[in-house]
Design a protein around this motif. Structure first.
Motif, mmCIF file in Angstrom:
data_model
loop_
_atom_site.group_PDB
_atom_site.id
_atom_site.type_symbol
_atom_site.label_atom_id
_atom_site.label_comp_id
_atom_site.label_asym_id
_atom_site.label_seq_id
_atom_site.Cartn_x
_atom_site.Cartn_y
_atom_site.Cartn_z
ATOM 1 N N ASN A 34 0.834 -1.200 0.000
ATOM 2 C CA ASN A 34 0.000 0.000 0.000
ATOM 3 C C ASN A 34 0.871 1.254 0.000
ATOM 4 O OD1 ASN A 34 -1.974 -1.941 0.338
ATOM 5 N ND2 ASN A 34 -3.085 -0.798 1.878
ATOM 6 N N LYS A 96 -5.534 7.312 -8.887
ATOM 7 C CA LYS A 96 -6.033 6.353 -7.900
ATOM 8 C C LYS A 96 -5.272 5.045 -8.060
ATOM 9 C CE LYS A 96 -10.691 8.226 -7.798
ATOM 10 N NZ LYS A 96 -12.109 7.980 -7.959
ATOM 11 N N TRP A 97 -5.369 4.207 -7.038
ATOM 12 C CA TRP A 97 -4.695 2.915 -7.089
ATOM 13 C C TRP A 97 -5.501 1.889 -6.301
ATOM 14 C CZ3 TRP A 97 -2.966 0.677 -2.520
ATOM 15 C CH2 TRP A 97 -3.006 1.509 -1.397
ATOM 16 N N GLY A 98 -5.281 0.620 -6.633
ATOM 17 C CA GLY A 98 -5.928 -0.482 -5.933
ATOM 18 C C GLY A 98 -4.981 -1.667 -5.880
ATOM 19 N N SER A 100 -4.865 -6.129 -4.687
ATOM 20 C CA SER A 100 -5.532 -7.309 -4.134
ATOM 21 C C SER A 100 -4.579 -8.491 -4.093
ATOM 22 C CB SER A 100 -6.778 -7.666 -4.953
ATOM 23 O OG SER A 100 -6.426 -8.056 -6.255
ATOM 24 N N PRO A 119 -6.356 1.739 -0.342
ATOM 25 C CA PRO A 119 -6.614 1.845 -1.776
ATOM 26 C C PRO A 119 -7.732 2.840 -2.074
ATOM 27 C CG PRO A 119 -6.461 -0.451 -1.106
ATOM 28 C CD PRO A 119 -6.463 0.360 0.146
ATOM 29 N N THR A 120 -7.604 3.527 -3.203
ATOM 30 C CA THR A 120 -8.601 4.507 -3.610
ATOM 31 C C THR A 120 -9.340 4.054 -4.863
ATOM 32 O OG1 THR A 120 -6.854 5.675 -4.821
ATOM 33 C CG2 THR A 120 -7.366 6.468 -2.603
#
Length: 121
Positions: A34, A96-98, A100, A119-120
């Motif tokens: 993150n 933005k980022w994510g 998983s 995350p956004t």
């Protein structure tokens, strides 16, 4: 003499510490995926692609924004995981980022009061 004794004993004490214990003593925490991904916000698409290479997947939204993703396999073959890191790019800039299924930490440390970004995307 007390200082000399401390210099001799302290390394022995620290040698038995785990990295988590050492981080606590030093006022640090482990760096996470993150943390690493959040730093890309504000970077250009060109900077991201230059560092990471072409994305595994990509999609252009009706608005013109893009979502690109990178996949990395980690863990033993019998129980591997696919870490997916994705970024939204608007007008050529990562906004933005994510993430998983990625490991909980990566190499490096940060000050312990640094909040872990969420995350956004």
């Amino acid at each position: 003499m007390k200082k000399l004794a401390l210099l001799v004993v302290l390394p022995s004490l620290l040698a038995g510490c785990t990295s988590a214990q050492m981080n606590m003593l030093m006022g640090k925490r482990n760096k996470t995926y993150n943390d690493a991904n959040a730093t890309w916000v504000g970077s250009t698409e060109e900077q991201l692609i230059s560092k990471w290479g072409p994305p595994k997947n990509g999609y252009t939204l009706e608005s013109g924004a893009k979502i690109v993703s990178y996949e990395h396999v980690w863990g033993p073959i019998s129980a591997y995981h696919v870490c997916v890191e994705k970024f939204m790019i608007e007008k050529g800039v990562v906004t933005k980022w994510g993430i998983s299924d990625c490991p909980s930490r990566i190499s490096g440390t940060l000050p312990k009061d640094t909040p872990i970004p969420q995350p956004t995307l």
